[in-house]
Design an enzyme around this catalytic site. Structure first.
Site, PDB file in Angstrom:
ATOM      1  CB  ALA A 121      -0.928   0.006   1.215  1.00 14.81           C
ATOM      2  CE  LYS A 122       5.480   4.794  -0.221  1.00 17.50           C
ATOM      3  NZ  LYS A 122       6.545   4.008   0.427  1.00 17.50           N
ATOM      4  N   GLY A 123       0.311   5.855   0.416  1.00 16.16           N
ATOM      5  CA  GLY A 123      -0.641   6.949   0.460  1.00 16.16           C
ATOM      6  C   GLY A 123       0.032   8.260   0.795  1.00 16.16           C
TER       7      GLY A 123
END
Length: 436
Positions: A121-123
């Site tokens: 994931a990344k944000g």
């Protein structure tokens, strides 16, 4: 190491690249190449080209002067077949949906190559963190946490620090999440201060893993560290810790840099005496101003120095088709995420320049994040010595798995790392099947 050849462009062998190849474009090209080498099922390849979900939220912030600004935030969740989503949160003006998706894909590969029970994931938030006061950054983080609360959690998606965020940011996020849950939940994030469940050694872990992988690779090619010169682009957490460890282990670090430029001493720098960016922003520039025996260079010039090992540990897309033919290092160890574009990778491969990919080299961060997650679940803290010992073991295991793939398949180190990662992910998808 292999003898480098001078690069002669061959139009039908080198992929074209845009002036600013996105992380998503690079990740998908790397996936396609590795999938072809591994001959994984087309359906699995198709699934891995796309994120499971991308959450876009608006984050209002009351400024210290009473005005209100509204920012955009993202959380891309790529694949969770092997476990909860895992990846950083960055505060940066250039955060975008596609960047988050591309970086989330890299996190999936990184966790798999390390054999961690996580997906990717990344944000982040589209904001310049330098424009925020400490109080504003706290309020922004707490509101962002509330907007994401339904899609994160210790068994769902576990954020961590990234560009523009730090352990304090993670402490605020943990507290905001815990207050809404009605119980202290340290496992919702990693990279926290040790006082609230963080692990010792987390901040220096990516740089330590870069140093470990550099050491192992140099030994593999019969190059003792005592005979090796190193240039490190970037002196933040990754670059500084990698440089200091390599110097401690006998290598000669001859160049490093910050955002303003680079310094070079062919006899070796005293990197232990230079503050990292976290300790003192832009300290490399300040250090250079106090010395008259150092050569000052641009960050671009540093990449082309005649050294044995080059560690690009600053930002992505710094080695491109425009400069890959000028790289003089025999070994490139990727400290940053995505520092080498696809076209540049092809050029370096043609010239027999060995490239150790980011998904292996800087994986110490997510590995110690996994250790932190285990400590939070078990409510039992590890000593700094145990963290270092466990990281050493995990990095050597991963490096050996990639080395085996490189030797058995006669592929590049990047392809070897992807073969290891994708084989594990494909096996998990085969075992679990597709929900009808």
């Amino acid at each position: 190491m292999a003898t480098r050849r001078e690069y002669q462009p061959v139009s039908d062998e080198v992929p074209t690249e845009s002036a600013d190849e996105s992380a998503l474009e690079t990740a998908r090209r790397q996936l396609a190449r590795a999938a072809a080498a591994l001959e994984i099922d087309d359906a699995i390849h198709e699934r891995l080209e796309h994120p499971a979900s991308v959450h876009e939220v608006t984050v209002p912030l009351e400024r210290d002067d009473g005005t209100v600004d509204v920012f955009t935030g993202f959380r891309a969740q790529h694949d969770s077949v092997r476990g909860p989503y895992k990846g950083g949160l960055r505060y940066h003006p250039e955060v975008s949906r596609d960047e988050c998706v591309g970086l989330a894909m890299w996190m999936t590969w990184k966790c798999a190559v390390m054999d961690l029970p996580f997906g990717g994931a990344k944000g982040g938030i589209v904001v310049d963190p330098k424009s925020l006061s400490t109080d504003e950054k706290e309020r922004l983080t707490r509101r962002f946490t509330q907007e994401l609360r339904e899609v994160i959690g210790p068994t769902v998606d576990i954020p961590a620090p990234d560009m523009g965020t730090d352990p304090q940011t993670m402490a605020w996020l943990m507290d905001a999440y815990s207050m809404q849950e009605g119980e202290t939940t340290p496992g919702v994030v990693t990279g926290k201060p040790p006082a609230v469940g963080g692990s010792y050694g987390r901040e220096e872990a990516p740089g330590r893993s870069v140093a470990i992988v550099t050491r192992e690779t140099c030994e593999y090619y019969d190059r003792p560290l005592e005979d090796v010169t190193v240039a490190v682009q970037g002196f933040g957490s990754v670059g500084a810790n990698a440089a200091r460890l390599l110097e401690e282990w006998g290598a000669t670090v001859v160049a490093t840099s910050d955002v303003n430029g680079a310094i070079y001493d062919p006899d070796g720098l005293d990197v232990a005496g230079i503050p990292s960016h976290d300790e003192e922003p832009e300290a490399v520039t300040s250090y250079a101003a106090e010395r008259d025996d150092l050569v000052t260079l641009s960050n671009d010039d540093l990449l082309e120095l005649d050294v044995d090992v080059l560690v690009p540990a600053a930002v992505g897309n710094v080695i491109t088709a425009d400069n890959a033919g000028e790289i003089q290092a025999d070994l490139v160890v990727e400290g940053a995420n995505g520092p080498t574009t696809t076209a540049a990778d092809a050029i370096l491969e043609e010239r027999d320049v060995t490239v150790i990919p980011d998904i292996l080299a800087n994986a110490g961060g997510v590995t110690v994040s996994y250790f932190e997650w285990l400590q939070d679940i078990n409510r039992r803290k590890w000593s700094p010595e145990r963290v270092q010992e466990e990281l050493e073991t995990e990095m050597q295991n991963a490096w050996n798995a990639v080395r085996t793939a490189v030797e058995d398949r006669d592929v590049t180190w990047r392809d070897g790392a992807y073969v290891v990662a994708l084989s594990r992910i494909a096996d998990a998808h085969d075992s679990r099947g597709l929900w009808p």
